[in-house]
Design an enzyme around this catalytic site. Structure first.
Site: not given
Length: 577
Positions: A113, A395, A415, A435, A477
């Site tokens: 991440r 994604t 994203e 996010d 999401g």
């Protein structure tokens, strides 16, 4: 005839399943309804990949044919997806990779991440009036981009579990970028969308042909800038992203325009992926293992534990009460997930999976929809906080099982659609900072060096004896948790083939909303659900991209989501010498 399942007595978090930890004692479970994985030394050996584009699948299979591992193939698949599915993931984004090692029966989570730059501030997504910026404004700004993590994460995973040389994993990607690939209908539709990222200068320039016309489905799209970068990546390793000319260009690009970002070359050079232990919990005869915070794996496992305490499995996919109870359990899970999960040390992971707490939350699930549930108070929780995260669909996900029985489940993202719309060296930069919660409060508030909460839950499924049973995941999401849980109910609870479970209608129940694929529910079923308070509405949270596999009857039962361009393929590999 459906197998009879005996519910597990307790929900036990099995953090010790990580590859680097001692083996945990697993709770007793009913006999698995499927055969265990065959000995991978037998002839013939098989391998499997499901991903969101046929070109990426074939590139990954080529790696497996050459003796590569599941992680080797994951490097290639990701690099190819960055080219052929740029709307969803790429080398400028982040990911979670969950790896199963057959030899040790261990699971390792690689957290790639992205992180907030050192100059990030809690109020950076607020306007001059102190109110949250409109999402369409924030997403295309320089402030939207966090330090990308996927390349560094793949580099670490490759060092630990790769078999082929790093430099030998990118040949197909370079050739495809140089020679071009055929634009799919889906990509063409998204290029032509009204999304602000698709309207940005970089995307507009990239998606134009030599005559200045917007490309369309069936056209050939070439990306020589990406080919040049991938050549450097192959020869220099991950440093090609984190040091030198590419890092300088990333910093320059995010600092352009209004609402400029604060990222520096030092931020990029300082990025480090994290090896984490999975969060594991039983679901019927299996053990589900998913990433810990800042991923929402604990939310998925809590939801499945609540579902196990209902009669959803006995009712089947054509029963309106089954869908109503599923929706109600989903709403309870999201209330807890939104309140507690983030990149903070106070996430009550054990408390959210505590059997007594799960039972108390499952008791809220009825045959009719009630008021929107409030967060509970799991053991060890701090005060629930307001969440103002605007996580949107995007994604990609893929699943790989190599010829040795090792597996990868990886969810990867830039994203939302085309990330921030800004490009460097032929790839899109992420908009992962959006996010975070736009309001500077709660577990998902922005802070320097922090990772935004993620709904990505790439999952490995184990038999009670720790042999590999399957793998699954999805983009989407905050709807990812709904997509994956729906499919697990279909596969395990309703004993469906994987492809049929993937194709089940999507229903995303969160707060007061019941979104999903309204037209895919048969009219009598939809009417009966509506009479019980669950009226499914389309328009948001319905674009899944599920990929999954189960090992059944000595082979692979896998599939790719019919809603996207993906495919699932099994190949036979030569026997070992």
């Amino acid at each position: 005839m459906k197998p009879v399942f005996k519910p597990l007595v307790a929900a036990v978090a099995l953090a010790a399943l990580a590859a680097c930890a001692p083996r945990a004692t697993l709770p007793a479970a009913a006999p698995a309804p499927v055969a265990p994985a065959p000995d991978s030394s037998a002839t013939p050996r098989q391998a499997f990949i499901a991903a969101a584009h046929p070109i990426a699948v074939e590139a990954g299979l080529d790696v497996l044919r050459r003796g590569g591992s599941a992680v080797d193939a994951a490097v290639t698949v990701q690099a190819m997806l960055s080219l052929v599915e740029p709307q969803s993931s790429g080398l400028g984004g982040g990911a979670f990779l969950v790896h199963y090692d057959r030899a040790t029966q261990g699971i390792t989570v690689y957290d790639g991440r992205g992180v907030a730059p050192a100059g990030a501030t809690p109020d950076m997504l607020l306007g001059p009036d102190g109110k949250p910026l409109p999402f369409g404004t924030a997403v295309v700004s320089g402030r939207a981009t966090g330090v990308p993590g996927v390349v560094a994460m793949l580099g670490l995973a490759h060092r630990n579990a790769g078999k082929l040389a790093w430099r030998d994993l990118f040949g197909d990607v370079v050739r495809t970028a140089d020679q071009g690939f055929t634009v799919t209908d889906r990509l063409a539709q998204l290029i032509d969308s009204r999304a602000p990222q698709a309207r940005g200068a970089d995307a507009v320039a990239y998606f134009r042909n030599a005559q200045g016309q917007q490309i369309k489905a069936g056209d050939t799209l070439r990306n020589p800038a990406y080919a040049a970068f991938v050549r450097r990546l192959a020869s220099e390793g991950p440093d090609a992203m984190y040091k030198g000319e590419t890092a300088r260009r990333i910093v320059a690009r995010v600092r352009q325009g209004d609402l400029a970002g604060s990222m520096t070359e030092a931020d990029i050079a300082a990025y480090r992926p994290i090896v984490r232990q999975p969060v594991c919990n039983p679901f019927r005869v299996y053990i589900l293992c998913a990433p810990p915070p800042p991923s929402s794996g604990v939310g998925l496992l809590q939801l499945m534990a609540m579902i196990e305490r209902t009669d959803i499995a006995k009712r089947g996919p054509n029963d309106p009460v089954a869908w109503v109870k599923y929706a109600e359990a989903s709403r309870v899970m999201y209330a807890d997930r939104d309140a507690y999960v983030g990149d903070v040390p106070t996430v009550p992971v054990k408390g959210m999976l505590d059997p007594a707490y799960v039972a108390s939350r499952a008791a809220l699930v009825g045959e009719r929809a009630g008021a929107a549930p409030q967060p509970g108070t799991p053991p060890g929780a701090v005060t629930a906080r307001i969440d103002a995260t605007q996580e949107v669909a995007g994604t990609s996900h893929f699943v790989i099982v190599d010829g040795d029985g090792n597996a990868v489940s990886m969810t990867t993202t830039v994203e939302s659609l085309f990330g921030s719309g800004r490009m460097v060296d032929g790839f899109f930069l992420n908009n992962q900072m959006t996010d975070f919660s736009f309001v500077p409060d709660g577990p998902n508030a922005i802070a320097p060096g922090k990772r935004p909460r993620s709904s990505m839950v790439p999952t490995i499924i184990l038999n009670p004896d720790r042999t590999l049973a399957g793998a699954i995941g999805s983009p989407g999401g905050n709807a990812i948790l709904a997509y994956v849980s729906k499919t697990l109910v279909g596969i395990v609870g309703w004993n469906m083939p994987v492809a049929d479970a993937l194709a089940l209608p999507n229903l995303v129940a969160r707060g007061t909303a019941f979104n999903g694929e309204a037209s895919k529910f048969a009219p009598p079923l939809a009417a009966a659900m509506s009479a019980r308070g669950v009226t499914v509405r389309g328009g948001s949270g319905e674009n899944s991209g599920l990929h999954g596999v189960m090992l059944r009857n000595g082979g692979f039962d896998g599939g790719a989501d019919p809603r996207r361009d993906g495919v699932a393929r099994t190949i036979t590999l030569p026997a070992r010498n």
